[in-house]
Design a protein around this motif. Structure first.
Motif, PDB file in Angstrom:
ATOM      1  N   VAL A  17       0.813  -1.182  -0.051  1.00 36.25           N
ATOM      2  CA  VAL A  17      -0.006   0.032   0.034  1.00 36.25           C
ATOM      3  C   VAL A  17       0.892   1.357  -0.041  1.00 36.25           C
ATOM      4  O   VAL A  17       0.646   2.251  -0.839  1.00 36.25           O
ATOM      5  N   SER A  63      -5.249   0.562   7.705  1.00 37.27           N
ATOM      6  CA  SER A  63      -5.905  -0.010   6.526  1.00 37.27           C
ATOM      7  C   SER A  63      -7.078   0.982   6.199  1.00 37.27           C
ATOM      8  O   SER A  63      -7.271   1.515   5.027  1.00 37.27           O
ATOM      9  N   PHE A  66      -7.160   3.626   3.046  1.00 41.35           N
ATOM     10  CA  PHE A  66      -8.358   3.318   2.072  1.00 41.35           C
ATOM     11  C   PHE A  66      -9.499   4.139   2.042  1.00 41.35           C
ATOM     12  O   PHE A  66     -10.194   4.513   0.961  1.00 41.35           O
ATOM     13  N   ILE A  67      -9.901   4.768   3.225  1.00 38.53           N
ATOM     14  CA  ILE A  67     -11.221   5.489   3.482  1.00 38.53           C
ATOM     15  C   ILE A  67     -10.867   6.889   3.540  1.00 38.53           C
ATOM     16  O   ILE A  67     -11.452   7.673   2.987  1.00 38.53           O
TER      17      ILE A  67
END
Length: 252
Positions: free
Chosen positions: A23, A141, A145-146
């Motif tokens: 990531v 995460s 991602f959000i």
């Protein structure tokens, strides 16, 4: 397979390490600051060296996290205010490794500790270590991602580097600085040089195959696990990049 039954926490941790580092790795390569992770990892390892050399291992996580966040804040500032930032980051790395050697020179087991800081043996990961990493990587995460895609400006920059610092704090302690560098760069590099699939998905897949192969090879041939992971990651990455380049030239 018996090896999986015995070492399942290590294999699950390996999957987590590939997942979370890809990531950040994809973003780091896109930004063109390849040595960011290595510099943060090396500065973070100063905290680990201080803990082991002078405090019998006490306050290790706190010290590693403090140094990692300190390095991340400096790099976040430098990336916006310093010319030739890659050179600046390279000097931070040099500062980190020289500081560690000075600290460990006062320890009778200095070189052994330095080797562990560089590449640790994750084959003997405990279930507790796996669950600790899982508990950390889940909220990271969620942020990446959000929340991260919705941010802008310096807040977005700071969030990226602080999340990277938190990740490095954990992974340096369980895997070592050089393993972390290989995990961040090698799978992401593979993902970015091809154009058919999502870079992140390719990085996850190829990174997982490489790290599992390295761990099985390390166990089967009694080789140092950390350096086996680095070796296989780099070989797979370089091989894929060269073959992909050759394929693209043929298609042209």
């Amino acid at each position: 397979m018996q090896i999986i039954e015995i070492f399942w926490p290590a294999f699950m941790l390996a999957f987590l390490l590939v997942y979370i580092h890809a990531v950040f790795g994809v973003e780091i390569i896109r930004r063109g600051v390849i040595f960011t992770d290595l510099a943060i990892g090396q500065i973070a390892a100063i905290g680990m060296a201080l803990s082991v050399a002078f405090l019998d291992g006490a306050y290790q996580t706190l010290l590693v996290l403090s140094f990692a966040i300190f390095a991340a804040l400096i790099i976040a500032w430098a990336s916006k205010n310093i010319k030739n930032v890659e050179a600046f980051i390279g000097l931070l790395y040099a500062l980190g490794i020289s500081s560690i050697m000075i600290i460990l020179s006062k320890s009778a087991e200095g070189m052994e500790i330095f080797s562990k800081l560089s590449a640790a043996d994750i084959l003997f990961t405990s279930q507790e270590d796996f669950y600790k990493s899982l508990a950390l990587y889940i909220p990271i995460s969620i942020v990446m991602f959000i929340l991260y895609p919705k941010m802008k400006g310096f807040l977005k920059e700071m969030t990226f580097f602080v999340m990277l610092a938190l990740t490095v704090t954990s992974s340096v302690q369980v895997a070592g600085v050089l393993v972390v560098f290989a995990l961040l760069i090698a799978p992401a590099y593979i993902g970015l040089v091809q154009n058919r699939f999502s870079p992140l998905v390719v990085a996850w897949f190829m990174g997982t195959v490489a790290i599992i192969a390295a761990m099985i090879g390390s166990y089967s041939f009694d080789l140092p696990t950390g350096y086996s992971i680095i070796f296989v990651m780099v070989i797979v990455s370089l091989g894929f990049v060269m073959l992909n380049d050759k394929k693209e030239k043929v298609e042209e």
